[in-house]
Each structure stands twice: as C-alpha cells, then as structure tokens.
Motif scaffolding. Structure first.
Motif, short mmCIF file in Angstrom:
data_model
loop_
_atom_site.label_atom_id
_atom_site.label_comp_id
_atom_site.label_asym_id
_atom_site.label_seq_id
_atom_site.Cartn_x
_atom_site.Cartn_y
_atom_site.Cartn_z
N ALA A 182 -0.65 4.51 -0.97
CA ALA A 182 -1.58 5.55 -1.41
C ALA A 182 -1.78 6.66 -0.39
CB ALA A 182 -2.94 4.91 -1.74
N GLY A 183 -1.14 6.53 0.78
CA GLY A 183 -1.35 7.53 1.83
C GLY A 183 -0.80 8.90 1.45
N TRP A 184 -1.22 9.91 2.18
CA TRP A 184 -0.81 11.28 1.87
C TRP A 184 0.63 11.57 2.24
CZ3 TRP A 184 -3.47 14.17 -1.25
CH2 TRP A 184 -4.86 14.08 -1.30
N GLY A 185 1.11 10.91 3.27
CA GLY A 185 2.47 11.21 3.74
C GLY A 185 2.57 12.60 4.33
N THR A 186 1.55 12.99 5.10
CA THR A 186 1.50 14.36 5.63
C THR A 186 2.66 14.66 6.57
OG1 THR A 186 -0.04 13.53 7.27
CG2 THR A 186 -0.99 14.75 5.44
N ARG A 187 3.17 13.61 7.21
CA ARG A 187 4.24 13.87 8.18
C ARG A 187 5.53 14.32 7.52
NH1 ARG A 187 3.22 8.53 11.61
NH2 ARG A 187 2.37 7.93 9.58
N GLN B 85 -8.47 8.50 -0.14
CA GLN B 85 -7.64 7.92 0.91
C GLN B 85 -8.48 7.70 2.17
OE1 GLN B 85 -6.23 9.99 -1.38
NE2 GLN B 85 -4.03 9.68 -1.45
N LEU B 86 -9.15 6.56 2.18
CA LEU B 86 -10.08 6.27 3.27
C LEU B 86 -9.50 5.28 4.28
CD1 LEU B 86 -13.45 6.07 1.24
CD2 LEU B 86 -12.54 7.99 2.55
N GLY B 87 -8.21 5.12 4.25
CA GLY B 87 -7.57 4.28 5.26
C GLY B 87 -6.92 3.03 4.70
N ALA C 266 -7.55 0.71 1.40
CA ALA C 266 -6.51 0.49 0.39
C ALA C 266 -6.39 -1.01 0.08
CB ALA C 266 -5.17 1.04 0.89
N GLN D 287 -6.13 3.88 -5.50
CA GLN D 287 -7.15 4.12 -4.48
C GLN D 287 -7.63 5.55 -4.72
OE1 GLN D 287 -5.64 4.42 -0.47
NE2 GLN D 287 -7.60 3.91 0.45
N LYS E 265 5.75 9.85 -0.76
CA LYS E 265 6.56 9.55 0.43
C LYS E 265 7.42 8.30 0.20
CE LYS E 265 4.37 7.35 3.95
NZ LYS E 265 3.63 7.13 5.22
N THR F 180 0.85 -1.20 0.00
CA THR F 180 0.00 0.00 0.00
C THR F 180 0.88 1.24 0.00
OG1 THR F 180 -0.12 -0.24 2.39
CG2 THR F 180 -1.99 -1.04 1.12
P1 UTP Z 1 -0.12 5.98 7.41
O1 UTP Z 1 -1.04 5.86 8.55
O2 UTP Z 1 1.34 6.00 7.71
O3 UTP Z 1 -0.52 7.25 6.59
O4 UTP Z 1 -0.45 4.78 6.41
P2 UTP Z 1 0.25 7.99 5.43
O5 UTP Z 1 -0.77 8.76 4.67
O6 UTP Z 1 1.10 7.05 4.67
O7 UTP Z 1 1.23 9.01 6.18
P3 UTP Z 1 0.86 10.29 7.09
O8 UTP Z 1 0.26 9.74 8.36
O9 UTP Z 1 -0.10 11.15 6.32
O10 UTP Z 1 2.19 10.96 7.29
C1 UTP Z 1 -0.05 3.46 6.64
C2 UTP Z 1 0.02 2.74 5.30
O11 UTP Z 1 -1.27 2.71 4.69
C3 UTP Z 1 -1.23 3.29 3.41
C4 UTP Z 1 -0.02 4.19 3.42
O12 UTP Z 1 0.46 4.41 2.11
C5 UTP Z 1 0.94 3.38 4.27
O13 UTP Z 1 1.51 2.32 3.53
N1 UTP Z 1 -2.50 3.98 3.20
C6 UTP Z 1 -3.05 4.72 4.20
C7 UTP Z 1 -3.13 3.87 1.98
O14 UTP Z 1 -2.62 3.20 1.04
N2 UTP Z 1 -4.33 4.48 1.81
C8 UTP Z 1 -4.91 5.21 2.79
O15 UTP Z 1 -6.02 5.73 2.57
C9 UTP Z 1 -4.25 5.33 4.01
#
Ligand code: UTP
Length: 287
Positions: free
Chosen positions: A11-16, A106-108, A112, A103, A26, A9
């Motif tokens: 697809a997360g935002w990687g906001t940190r 980004q619903l978690g 994903a 995805q 990220k 997975t």
């Molecule tokens: P994280 O909780 O670390 O979130 O996701 P993130 O978006 O990657 O990073 P921050 O918190 O914004 O900095 C844990 C895993 O789940 C994936 C992320 O890519 C990571 O592998 N994920 C999370 C998704 O693929 N989709 C989502 O909607 C959320």
C-alpha cells in the motif's frame, strides 16, 4: 500450529520510483519479465502458504488484475497458438487464494499490518514485503517456518548490514542461540550508526503471533509519524518471545531504482535464456 496465511503489504506510495509510480503501483514494476510482487507471492506459495492477503490502496488495482483470470487474454493466446504463454497466465491466476484489503491512509507498515487484522484472525501468520526479493533453493519463508515450528513466538528475518547502512533498517539487539538463530532483546527502527545495537538488520520476512495486533494498537506513531512494525514488536517483546533468523540466500532490495536495476542484472545473468547475451553486452559497454 501451522501457518496458513500470509500478508503482503503493497500500500506504500513508492515515492522513490516517481514518476514511474504516479499511475501504477511500485509492486507492478517488472523485475525482468515478472512484476516484483509476483516473486513474493510465489515464495509464499512455495513455502506452503495457502491463503494470501494483499494490503493495497488507492491506485493499486493493477495488482488485483494481475492475479485474476483474464478469459479474453487466454482466448487470444489460444487463437494465436501460444500454448506456453497460455499455460503461464493460467498458472498465475491459480497461484493461490488471494484476498485484498485496502489501507485507506498510508500511516506506515505497522498500520498496514493492522489493516489485515480481521482477515488474519487469531492465528500466527507470515508477513512478506515485496521490495525484498530473496533467492535461494529453499525459499526464505520456508526456512523461517522450519525454525518457527520449533520456537513459536514471532520470528523476523535478519541479515548482516554495514554499520553505515543501519539507518535504513530496523536493527535488533541479539542474544545468540546457536546457528542462525537469535533471541531478540531489543529492536530499534532506523537507528544512527552509533546507536545501532548490532549489525543485524531486519529484512522483509516475518512470522508474527496474532498478539502483534494488540501490540500495534497500543503503539504510538513513531519515526516519520508512521506506525512502525518494529515499535510494535518491541512492545510485544516483554509479553511474548521474539526471535530472529539469519536466512540463507541472496536478498535484492528492489525498493529503489538502483536496487531494482541491480536485481534485474543479477537475476538475468543467472538465467539460461538471457545470461550469456547480457554478459556479452555488459562486457562491451564502455565504462
Ligand atoms: P516503504 O518504507 O518502502 O515505503 O514501505 P513505500 O511507500 O513502499 O516506498 P517509498 O519509501 O515511498 O519509495 C515498506 C513496505 O510497507 C508497505 C509498502 O508497500 C512496503 O511493502 N507500506 C508502507 C504499506 O503497505 N503502507 C504504508 O502506509 C507504508
């Protein structure tokens, strides 16, 4: 049955990591000289996985380009006589059979995983989260596959975490089965230190039964309004066994800037070409 497929997975935002992740994924941030995601892809391949499904999202195209073939780059390296680098980029584009699926929202993490449902089909699969880079002579996923082949069901990787760290993990209620194995009698996503049912936190390696898809579909959104994989596993548990495996190896959490920095230092210190010089540099820093 053999596990052939792995979902990664990404697809997360990687906001940190903002602003570094505003215009680049990220997962493409470098851990020394390889993007973070390459470490889990290599771990999956070294564990015997032959098909990889990467869940991506808008703005993540660089991941596809990274694992694709670049004839122009190969040509340029050939012209410069850079044989070693040429071999490395060729190896990279032949690492595995990779498919991508997006995805759209980004619903978690649970959502994903559901996104990959049709590409996985009706077979057990591995799930790897690129944030967790795990170093051991036997890849973490390979260790897990050995355990899973005896147990079946679903298997999550766990490590001991400090009580105050519990809010950063999914925490299991374990039933010791001997050695590094546990039966999972409950899972809680990010509990408070007081609510944590143990000190065993889930890290980003799973082997999942395809029944997880139906379980996730029936799971309401949880913490943070996201569909949590931990909640899906908790729903699956009464129907099918869920096990936990305390893996051997050092896990680096590269999901935060400090974690990525620490991982880079630790991995570089262990490298023959970088270690000694880095150590000298670190010693000379005025702290
Ligand atoms: P994280 O909780 O670390 O979130 O996701 P993130 O978006 O990657 O990073 P921050 O918190 O914004 O900095 C844990 C895993 O789940 C994936 C992320 O890519 C990571 O592998 N994920 C999370 C998704 O693929 N989709 C989502 O909607 C959320």
């Amino acid at each position: 049955m053999k596990v052939r497929k792995a979902v990664v997975t990404a697809a997360g935002w990687g906001t940190r990591f903002l602003p570094a992740t505003k215009a680049q994924p990220k997962e493409m941030l470098p851990l020394i000289d390889k993007p973070v995601i390459q470490y889990v892809i290599e771990e999956a391949v070294a564990s015997g996985i032959t098909q990889i499904i990467i869940v991506t999202a808008l703005g993540k195209r660089a991941i596809e380009d990274h694992f694709d073939r670049s004839a122009e780059l190969e040509q340029a390296l050939r012209a410069k006589g850079e044989a070693k680098r040429l071999a490395e980029v060729q190896r990279l584009s032949n690492l595995a059979d990779i498919s991508y699926i997006r995805q759209k929202e980004q619903l978690g993490l649970g959502h994903a995983v559901l996104t990959a449902k049709y590409l996985v089909g009706d077979e057990p699969f591995a799930l790897l989260l690129p944030d967790d880079v795990i170093v051991h002579t036997t890849p973490c996923l390979k260790q897990m596959l050995r355990a899973w082949e005896r147990l079946g069901g679903s298997l999550v990787a766990v490590q001991k975490v400090r009580r105050e760290e519990a809010p950063a993990y999914g925490i299991i209620r374990p039933r010791p089965l001997g050695g590094r194995l546990y039966g999972v009698e409950g899972l809680v996503e990010k509990p408070s230190p007081q609510e944590a049912p143990s000190n065993l936190g889930i890290v980003g390696r799973y082997i999942l039964s395809p029944s997880i898809f139906a379980a996730l579909e029936a799971t309401p959104r949880g913490r943070g309004g996201e569909l949590q994989l931990t909640d899906g596993l908790e729903r699956l548990r009464p129907q099918e066994p869920v096990f936990a495996y305390e893996f051997l190896g050092k896990r680096h959490d590269t999901g935060t800037p400090l974690g990525l920095l620490k991982a880079a230092v630790a991995l570089a210190l262990a490298r023959e070409d970088l270690g000694a010089e880095l150590q000298e540099y670190l010693r000379g820093l005025k702290l």
